[in-house]
Design an enzyme around this catalytic site. Sequence first.
Site, PDB file in Angstrom:
ATOM      1  N   CYS A 298       0.817  -1.231   0.000  1.00 17.37           N
ATOM      2  CA  CYS A 298       0.000   0.000   0.000  1.00 17.37           C
ATOM      3  C   CYS A 298       0.845   1.273   0.000  1.00 17.37           C
ATOM      4  O   CYS A 298       0.334   2.351  -0.291  1.00 17.37           O
ATOM      5  CB  CYS A 298      -0.961  -0.004   1.180  1.00 17.37           C
ATOM      6  SG  CYS A 298      -1.931  -1.505   1.275  1.00 17.37           S
TER       7      CYS A 298
ATOM      8  N   HIS B   8      -3.281   7.037   2.776  1.00 13.89           N
ATOM      9  CA  HIS B   8      -3.667   5.749   2.191  1.00 13.89           C
ATOM     10  C   HIS B   8      -5.097   5.453   2.645  1.00 13.89           C
ATOM     11  O   HIS B   8      -5.425   5.595   3.828  1.00 13.89           O
ATOM     12  CB  HIS B   8      -2.702   4.668   2.665  1.00 13.89           C
ATOM     13  CG  HIS B   8      -3.161   3.287   2.339  1.00 13.89           C
ATOM     14  ND1 HIS B   8      -3.679   2.944   1.112  1.00 13.89           N
ATOM     15  CD2 HIS B   8      -3.192   2.152   3.094  1.00 13.89           C
ATOM     16  CE1 HIS B   8      -4.013   1.668   1.125  1.00 13.89           C
ATOM     17  NE2 HIS B   8      -3.724   1.166   2.312  1.00 13.89           N
TER      18      HIS B   8
ATOM     19  N   ASN C 234     -10.124  -0.130   0.047  1.00 20.47           N
ATOM     20  CA  ASN C 234      -8.665  -0.044   0.064  1.00 20.47           C
ATOM     21  C   ASN C 234      -8.135  -0.633  -1.243  1.00 20.47           C
ATOM     22  O   ASN C 234      -8.247  -1.834  -1.473  1.00 20.47           O
ATOM     23  CB  ASN C 234      -8.168  -0.836   1.285  1.00 20.47           C
ATOM     24  CG  ASN C 234      -6.655  -0.869   1.382  1.00 20.47           C
ATOM     25  OD1 ASN C 234      -5.941  -0.429   0.470  1.00 20.47           O
ATOM     26  ND2 ASN C 234      -6.165  -1.396   2.494  1.00 20.47           N
TER      27      ASN C 234
HETATM   28  N1  ACO Z   1     -18.462  -8.466   9.500  1.00 23.33           N
HETATM   29  C1  ACO Z   1     -18.906  -8.742  10.731  1.00 23.33           C
HETATM   30  N2  ACO Z   1     -18.084  -9.118  11.730  1.00 23.33           N
HETATM   31  C2  ACO Z   1     -16.785  -9.201  11.463  1.00 23.33           C
HETATM   32  C3  ACO Z   1     -16.246  -8.937  10.188  1.00 23.33           C
HETATM   33  C4  ACO Z   1     -17.150  -8.555   9.186  1.00 23.33           C
HETATM   34  N3  ACO Z   1     -16.755  -8.255   7.933  1.00 23.33           N
HETATM   35  N4  ACO Z   1     -14.906  -9.104  10.231  1.00 23.33           N
HETATM   36  C5  ACO Z   1     -14.601  -9.465  11.477  1.00 23.33           C
HETATM   37  N5  ACO Z   1     -15.730  -9.535  12.221  1.00 23.33           N
HETATM   38  C6  ACO Z   1     -15.868  -9.890  13.629  1.00 23.33           C
HETATM   39  C7  ACO Z   1     -14.732 -10.743  14.138  1.00 23.33           C
HETATM   40  O1  ACO Z   1     -14.948 -12.099  13.855  1.00 23.33           O
HETATM   41  C8  ACO Z   1     -14.767 -10.457  15.621  1.00 23.33           C
HETATM   42  O2  ACO Z   1     -15.783 -11.223  16.175  1.00 23.33           O
HETATM   43  P1  ACO Z   1     -15.600 -11.857  17.644  1.00 23.33           P
HETATM   44  O3  ACO Z   1     -15.453 -10.670  18.566  1.00 23.33           O
HETATM   45  O4  ACO Z   1     -16.867 -12.624  17.838  1.00 23.33           O
HETATM   46  O5  ACO Z   1     -14.363 -12.686  17.575  1.00 23.33           O
HETATM   47  C9  ACO Z   1     -15.190  -9.000  15.677  1.00 23.33           C
HETATM   48  O6  ACO Z   1     -15.807  -8.712  14.418  1.00 23.33           O
HETATM   49  C10 ACO Z   1     -14.063  -8.034  15.932  1.00 23.33           C
HETATM   50  O7  ACO Z   1     -13.011  -8.353  15.026  1.00 23.33           O
HETATM   51  P2  ACO Z   1     -11.666  -7.547  15.018  1.00 23.33           P
HETATM   52  O8  ACO Z   1     -10.765  -8.086  13.962  1.00 23.33           O
HETATM   53  O9  ACO Z   1     -11.134  -7.470  16.409  1.00 23.33           O
HETATM   54  O10 ACO Z   1     -12.216  -6.114  14.570  1.00 23.33           O
HETATM   55  P3  ACO Z   1     -11.496  -4.754  14.594  1.00 23.33           P
HETATM   56  O11 ACO Z   1     -12.280  -3.790  15.364  1.00 23.33           O
HETATM   57  O12 ACO Z   1     -10.038  -4.880  14.916  1.00 23.33           O
HETATM   58  O13 ACO Z   1     -11.626  -4.331  13.070  1.00 23.33           O
HETATM   59  C11 ACO Z   1     -10.245  -4.152  11.107  1.00 23.33           C
HETATM   60  C12 ACO Z   1     -11.002  -5.081  12.042  1.00 23.33           C
HETATM   61  C13 ACO Z   1     -11.241  -3.224  10.421  1.00 23.33           C
HETATM   62  C14 ACO Z   1      -9.504  -4.945  10.057  1.00 23.33           C
HETATM   63  C15 ACO Z   1      -9.260  -3.358  12.000  1.00 23.33           C
HETATM   64  O14 ACO Z   1      -8.436  -4.215  12.722  1.00 23.33           O
HETATM   65  C16 ACO Z   1      -8.426  -2.427  11.237  1.00 23.33           C
HETATM   66  O15 ACO Z   1      -8.896  -1.404  10.797  1.00 23.33           O
HETATM   67  N6  ACO Z   1      -7.123  -2.721  11.082  1.00 23.33           N
HETATM   68  C17 ACO Z   1      -6.240  -1.904  10.317  1.00 23.33           C
HETATM   69  C18 ACO Z   1      -5.780  -2.668   9.207  1.00 23.33           C
HETATM   70  C19 ACO Z   1      -6.279  -2.180   7.898  1.00 23.33           C
HETATM   71  O16 ACO Z   1      -6.922  -1.172   7.735  1.00 23.33           O
HETATM   72  N7  ACO Z   1      -5.933  -2.953   6.948  1.00 23.33           N
HETATM   73  C20 ACO Z   1      -6.291  -2.674   5.632  1.00 23.33           C
HETATM   74  C21 ACO Z   1      -5.456  -3.448   4.725  1.00 23.33           C
HETATM   75  S1  ACO Z   1      -3.810  -3.366   5.036  1.00 23.33           S
HETATM   76  C22 ACO Z   1      -3.182  -2.027   4.336  1.00 23.33           C
HETATM   77  O17 ACO Z   1      -3.861  -1.276   3.723  1.00 23.33           O
HETATM   78  C23 ACO Z   1      -1.745  -1.784   4.474  1.00 23.33           C
END
Ligand code: ACO
Length: 325
Positions: free
Chosen positions: A112, A252, A282
Amino acid sequence: MISTRVIATAGCVPEQVVTNDDLSKIVDTTDEWITQRTGIKERHISSGENTSALVIRVAEKLLERAGVEAEKIDLIIVASVTQDYGTPSLACMIQKEIGAVNAVAFDVIAACSGFMFALSTADKYIKAGGYKNAIVIGGETLSKIVDWTDRSTCVLFGDGAGGAYVEASDEAGIIRENIGSAGAQYEILTEGYTECANAFNENKGGVHPLWYVNMNGREVFKFATKKVIKSLEKVMAEENLTQEDIKYFVPHQANVRIVEVVSKKLDIPFEKFYMNMDRFGNTSSASIPMALNEINEKGLLERGNLVMLSGFGGGMTWGTMLIRW
Ligand code: ACO
């Protein structure tokens, strides 16, 4: 002193739009969850066109907008993690298609942050002399490396390409950058792993589970906020600037919550961050040039304005660049 100026920008996305509601029909998710956690509402997904089709279209638009003949192009650099082939590079495919017979063409990989690394490389070629211009593009069809049964990743990404035509200039363009890599953390975000299978070992080959995007979301979140904040602070301090001097911050487009943290921590008004992830998701290396192109197409920048681009990504990598428009 020679500087590298952005002369033209362009973007391109596949036609097909996939909404959060569409995704809720194939994985256990909701529009509410995706919107709240990421800020994404919809994304463009390839109906079969590969990354080359998108980056070639961007290159054609750049030539048209800059009013430059293809034979005059010195350099083509493409950033991507979803190339059509291992070889040829996407840059060489563009070269063939547009007829840029005199260009040096190659791809870079920095996920990215890829566009930042590609633009930084073009800047160095130009500043070293001998190269007068470059086409720099970030393009991806992430839809081909996403596991469409994994709700934690498949909702995040989209396909697209964006780029810039840059030229050597006596006037200020790219002013300062801060790019870097933290390879020690590479395992928190990977894609495209292939096993070394051959006729003389027992590996079976085929699609390895780590072919698909694999991410520790929380660790990526921590990395992104830490690095983007530090990187922006460094570039602004080195140039003796405050946020008030900058017209737009172009982050980004991964996640609106990352931008919220950066905005709060650096006391930069949220409205100063240009965002379009709600419509495109993204798009990895394409996200920053696609956003920059939108700003440009809307006429939101005037000559002389300062723009700050800042990305983070797999590798792990990060890159920030200050540009005078
Ligand atoms: N729909 C519904 N529920 C979901 C989904 C979904 N699409 N995806 C995950 N969940 C659930 C999980 O299973 C989990 O359930 P549980 O509590 O019963 O186990 C719950 O939601 C929470 O999951 P987390 O992974 O802890 O959610 P989080 O709040 O951390 O959000 C996310 C996830 C959006 C990926 C976050 O970690 C984030 O923003 N990370 C930054 C990474 C990023 O933006 N990456 C993009 C690509 S990488 C890049 O661009 C370089």
